[in-house]
Design a protein around this motif. Structure first.
Motif, mmCIF file in Angstrom:
data_model
loop_
_atom_site.group_PDB
_atom_site.id
_atom_site.type_symbol
_atom_site.label_atom_id
_atom_site.label_comp_id
_atom_site.label_asym_id
_atom_site.label_seq_id
_atom_site.Cartn_x
_atom_site.Cartn_y
_atom_site.Cartn_z
ATOM 1 N N VAL A 12 0.859 -1.184 0.000
ATOM 2 C CA VAL A 12 0.000 0.000 0.000
ATOM 3 C C VAL A 12 0.895 1.232 0.000
ATOM 4 C CG1 VAL A 12 -1.814 1.244 1.214
ATOM 5 C CG2 VAL A 12 -1.783 -1.270 1.244
ATOM 6 N N GLY A 17 9.452 4.437 -0.860
ATOM 7 C CA GLY A 17 9.481 3.252 -0.003
ATOM 8 C C GLY A 17 8.722 2.086 -0.622
ATOM 9 N N GLY A 18 7.486 2.322 -1.029
ATOM 10 C CA GLY A 18 6.642 1.254 -1.571
ATOM 11 C C GLY A 18 7.210 0.673 -2.858
ATOM 12 N N GLU A 36 -1.844 2.458 -5.034
ATOM 13 C CA GLU A 36 -1.527 3.869 -4.791
ATOM 14 C C GLU A 36 -2.821 4.668 -4.886
ATOM 15 O OE1 GLU A 36 1.030 6.020 -3.920
ATOM 16 O OE2 GLU A 36 -0.521 7.541 -4.236
ATOM 17 N N ASP A 162 2.485 3.668 3.524
ATOM 18 C CA ASP A 162 1.537 4.744 3.236
ATOM 19 C C ASP A 162 1.910 6.058 3.927
ATOM 20 O OD1 ASP A 162 0.917 3.409 5.621
ATOM 21 O OD2 ASP A 162 -1.250 3.623 5.395
ATOM 22 N N ARG A 186 11.170 24.853 -0.350
ATOM 23 C CA ARG A 186 12.054 24.211 -1.315
ATOM 24 C C ARG A 186 12.069 25.009 -2.604
ATOM 25 N NH1 ARG A 186 9.421 18.256 -0.506
ATOM 26 N NH2 ARG A 186 11.144 17.257 0.544
ATOM 27 N N VAL A 227 16.879 24.235 -0.063
ATOM 28 C CA VAL A 227 15.909 23.984 1.006
ATOM 29 C C VAL A 227 16.175 25.014 2.097
ATOM 30 C CG1 VAL A 227 14.888 22.267 2.544
ATOM 31 C CG2 VAL A 227 16.135 21.500 0.516
ATOM 32 N N LEU A 291 6.418 -0.024 6.659
ATOM 33 C CA LEU A 291 7.695 0.227 5.970
ATOM 34 C C LEU A 291 7.779 1.723 5.633
ATOM 35 C CD1 LEU A 291 9.325 -1.923 3.225
ATOM 36 C CD2 LEU A 291 8.828 0.462 2.689
ATOM 37 N N ALA A 303 19.085 13.479 6.567
ATOM 38 C CA ALA A 303 18.882 13.118 5.148
ATOM 39 C C ALA A 303 18.859 11.594 4.976
ATOM 40 C CB ALA A 303 19.933 13.770 4.255
ATOM 41 N N GLN A 304 18.087 10.924 5.843
ATOM 42 C CA GLN A 304 18.039 9.454 5.801
ATOM 43 C C GLN A 304 16.607 8.917 5.666
ATOM 44 O OE1 GLN A 304 20.433 6.708 6.285
ATOM 45 N NE2 GLN A 304 21.936 8.187 5.566
ATOM 46 N N ILE A 307 16.148 7.009 2.456
ATOM 47 C CA ILE A 307 17.155 5.937 2.524
ATOM 48 C C ILE A 307 16.696 4.830 3.470
ATOM 49 C CG2 ILE A 307 19.508 5.399 3.270
ATOM 50 C CD1 ILE A 307 20.352 8.162 2.294
#
Ligand code: FAD
Length: 423
Positions: A12, A17-18, A36, A162, A186, A227, A291, A303-304, A307
């Motif tokens: 989902v 990530g997904g 999605e 999600d 940004r 940024v 996740l 900044a992870q 990642i």
């Protein structure tokens, strides 16, 4: 629409990530579907910094060359004081690549998302849009999701990627995003529109009282990414309408000319209020697992965020592949338990370090001067700050390196540093 055709893994959310998890699992031969809610797969926003712990995984996926061709490999990362513009410390990114074996790069978010989207298509991932998931339940043979339009879908396992406002997270905890009272502006623009020379061979971070400013190049140096982050006085005062452009201008009014000249270039029709959540150590509910930002939305100072999401999918896929029997069946309970044994603790460390890092960046007065003195004294080739994060992603708790704990400024020996009144 989602077919009744059951899959091994139902994901989902089609963010970074997904999609990266979908690719990781599909290349192990699993049947994967991504649901999605948006009408199209895509990413908003501007640049992403990708550190060696992620380029190592991109290399394993066979995607690193494509990512490198779309991004920029800067030569250095330089931290400066936002008020006086003076350099505080730097990382030599060529040496960093030598130490960790993989490069540090910066890329447009939509370019990285596109790399994963194409990789998913090549691996035959079923990619479904206009599918908003509203509920989850475990079944005897897997897990089922309900969609806003009344449909349902099922997988042997369901991965909820999600994002910050995850619906699935409510299966595990009844918490809310935590407001930092900071907001990010940004900008990503053609370099010609910058109106002046900018050194795109570096990732530049200016840290200042209650604000910071990040700048680097994108798309082979054709674009400038910026940024600008600051603490909103209106947020502190409890006002609803916080983080507005007038606050941007006043937050950076006392910064050095280099930073001030970047502020008029920021996008002013959109800004990102910054939330994280307290770390969560349980990510698995039966056959449903969290996740990415759904499990661990960070403040972005390390900044992870993206990642960690990419690492999650890599770790889960490795554990699934290691638990496949001769007939192809996977011990999913074992794989999910192994995932949950290692990832929550790593992400807890990143989340808490990101909060501490933000405090360090945004200091004012005497603590700012003390921080500057400590950073200026730092050996730029000392990697004890980054070993625990840029080294190989741990698959087991035993592989997780010890965490580097920065010296708390209130207990550090600061005698002899500027502002020490006894000196
Ligand atoms: P998301 O990107 O939020 O994706 C979630 C997806 O799920 C979306 O596509 C959404 O539409 C979909 N969705 C949501 N709800 C549903 C539903 N009910 N049904 C179906 N679909 C649903 N990270 C880095 O690694 N490096 C950086 O340099 C960096 N810089 C950052 C700078 C800023 C200013 C910010 C705000 C963040 C930064 N991050 C960075 C963090 C990074 O952006 C996030 O951690 C990352 O994008 C999270 O990815 P995700 O896929 O888990 O979640």
């Amino acid at each position: 629409p989602p077919s009744a055709n059951p899959v091994d893994v139902l994901i989902v959310g089609g963010g970074i990530g997904g999609l990266s998890a979908a690719y990781a699992l599909a290349r192990e031969g699993l049947r994967v579907r991504v649901l999605e809610r948006a009408g199209a797969f895509g990413e908003v926003g501007a640049g992403l910094q990708i550190a060696p712990n992620c380029t190592r995984i991109l290399h394993d996926y066979g995607l690193l060359d494509e990512v490198k061709s779309l991004g920029v490999l800067p030569r250095s990362m330089v931290m400066r004081d936002a008020v006086d513009g003076g350099e505080l410390t730097r990382l030599d990114l060529a040496d960093l690549e030598r130490v960790y074996g993989f490069p540090y790069l910066v890329i447009h978010r939509s370019d990285l998302h596109g790399v994963f989207l194409r990789a998913c298509r090549r691996e035959g991932v079923d990619l479904v849009t206009d599918a908003r998931v509203t509920g989850y339940e475990n079944t005897s043979s897997g897990a089922r999701v309900r969609l806003a339009d009344g449909r349902a879908d099922e997988g042997r396992i369901v991965i909820a990627a999600d994002g910050l406002h995850s619906v699935a997270r409510r299966l595990l905890i009844d918490d809310e995003p935590v407001s930092s009272s900071y907001v990010a502006y940004r900008a990503a623009l053609p370099i010609e529109d910058a109106g002046r020379d900018v050194d795109l061979s570096e990732v530049s971070v200016h840290v200042g009282p209650r604000c910071h400013f990040v700048r680097y190049g994108l798309r082979g140096g054709e674009m400038l990414n910026q940024v600008a982050v600051f603490q909103s006085p209106k947020a502190l005062a409890g006002e609803e309408d916080w983080g507005t452009p007038d606050e941007l201008d006043s937050a950076f009014a006392a910064t050095c000319p280099d930073v001030r000249s970047g502020i008029p270039l920021m996008w002013r029709d959109r800004w990102w209020r910054m939330y994280d959540r307290d770390p969560l150590m349980t990510w698995v509910h039966g056959n449903v697992a969290l996740l990415g930002d759904a499990a661990h939305p960070p403040l972005q100072y390390m900044a992870q965020g993206a990642i960690m999401a990419i690492e999650d999918g890599w770790v889960l896929a490795r554990h699934a592949a290691a638990r496949r029997a001769g007939d192809g069946a996977i011990d999913w309970q074992g794989a999910l338990a192994a995932y949950e044994a290692v990832r929550p603790e790593h992400c807890r460390r990143v989340l808490t370090t990101a909060r501490a890092w933000g405090e360090l960046w945004h200091l004012d007065g005497l603590p700012r001067l003390q921080r500057n003195a400590l950073l200026r004294a730092r050996d730029p080739y000392d990697y004890s700050f980054t070993d625990w994060i840029y080294g190989p992603t741990a698959l087991t708790p035993e592989e997780e390196p010890p965490m580097f704990t920065p010296i708390p400024l209130d207990t550090a020996d600061v005698s002899g540093l500027p502002g020490d009144t006894d000196a």
